[in-house]
Design an enzyme around this catalytic site. Structure first.
Site, PDB file in Angstrom:
ATOM      1  N   LEU A 170       5.916   0.558   1.218  1.00 13.79           N
ATOM      2  CA  LEU A 170       5.089   1.230   2.224  1.00 13.79           C
ATOM      3  C   LEU A 170       4.746   0.261   3.351  1.00 13.79           C
ATOM      4  CD1 LEU A 170       3.397   3.651   3.208  1.00 13.79           C
ATOM      5  CD2 LEU A 170       1.494   2.730   1.847  1.00 13.79           C
ATOM      6  N   LYS A 186      16.530  -5.249   0.842  1.00 15.42           N
ATOM      7  CA  LYS A 186      16.025  -5.187  -0.529  1.00 15.42           C
ATOM      8  C   LYS A 186      17.140  -5.755  -1.402  1.00 15.42           C
ATOM      9  CE  LYS A 186      13.180  -3.288  -3.764  1.00 15.42           C
ATOM     10  NZ  LYS A 186      11.732  -3.558  -3.900  1.00 15.42           N
ATOM     11  N   PRO A 218      -5.551   2.529   4.400  1.00 14.31           N
ATOM     12  CA  PRO A 218      -6.361   3.357   3.510  1.00 14.31           C
ATOM     13  C   PRO A 218      -5.471   4.101   2.527  1.00 14.31           C
ATOM     14  CG  PRO A 218      -6.087   4.444   5.627  1.00 14.31           C
ATOM     15  CD  PRO A 218      -5.443   3.081   5.763  1.00 14.31           C
ATOM     16  N   HIS A 219      -6.078   4.699   1.529  1.00  8.82           N
ATOM     17  CA  HIS A 219      -5.292   5.524   0.613  1.00  8.82           C
ATOM     18  C   HIS A 219      -4.720   6.702   1.401  1.00  8.82           C
ATOM     19  CE1 HIS A 219      -3.972   7.160  -3.197  1.00  8.82           C
ATOM     20  NE2 HIS A 219      -4.421   8.336  -2.803  1.00  8.82           N
TER      21      HIS A 219
END
EC number: 6.3.3.3
Length: 229
Positions: free
Chosen positions: A19, A39, A207-208
């Site tokens: 994220l 990655k 934030p969530h």
């Protein structure tokens, strides 16, 4: 050659590395930068007609403005969602930091302004009985951005990881607070504690998010302090 490169580490699995990585790439895109995300090793891949594919690696590939083939973004794809060294052993493969570094260097030759190499799991996830994945950023000489998954216990995880990064001779360039537990008690107090303990700058406080996305994360990130040096 890439102007600014960073290794993205997490305090543990599911801290929010992808994220934050995709958010940083999107932030860079908004600044008009050429962005690239890698990655090197991913465990937890799905069989597709094109071969094994990892959802995190696909998100990095999608978020980057410099487009590479999947095998360049994620050269080592392992099927089971377990520790990479165990997944590799089950597949009859051997992992080594030297080999991963060589694969990364090939992709890092692409012209880019901002490049991220995202780790797997936490800082000390094993590649084999002899090596940890933390050897990779050492070989690539990459400064580290630490993603702190904000939840109960994060202070210990964050401080131990930061200490290990510095002990390995690498720079903790910055950190991101990612609120993975919306019900975390004393969130603000924990955040202030980490601000006081880390010398590295806080690059963002996410934030969530009910619907996590690169764009939503980018709204809460700012790497100007790192890129303007």
């Amino acid at each position: 050659m890439t102007k600014h490169s960073f290794f993205i580490a997490g305090t543990d699995t599911d801290a929010g590395k992808t994220l934050v990585s995709t958010g940083i790439l999107e932030w860079g895109n908004r600044q008009g930068l050429r962005t690239l995300g890698l990655k090197p090793v991913a465990a937890g891949c799905d069989e597709t007609p094109d071969g094994l594919r990892n959802s995190d690696a696909l998100l990095l590939q999608q978020a980057a403005s410099v487009k590479l083939g999947y095998d360049q973004v994620n050269p080592v794809a392992l099927r089971p969602p377990i520790a990479p060294h165990i997944a590799a052993a089950q597949a009859g493969r051997a992992l080594s930091a030297d080999r991963l570094a060589a694969l990364c260097r090939g992709s890092m030759m692409q012209p880019a302004d901002l490049l991220l190499v995202e780790g797997a799991g936490g800082w000390r996830v094993p590649l084999s009985s002899r090596e940890m994945l933390s050897r990779l950023p050492q070989l690539l000489e990459l400064p580290v951005i630490l993603v702190v998954g904000m939840k109960l216990g994060c202070l210990n995880h964050a401080v131990l990881t930061a200490e290990a990064i510095v002990r390995d001779g690498l720079q903790l360039a910055g950190w991101v607070a990612n609120r993975i537990d919306p019900r975390m008690s004393c969130y603000d107090e924990n955040l202030e504690t980490l601000k006081g303990m880390f010398r590295a700058p806080l690059l963002g406080e996410i934030p969530h998010l009910a619907e996590p996305s690169a764009g939503a994360a980018a709204d809460h990130l700012d790497l100007s302090v790192l890129l303007n040096h």
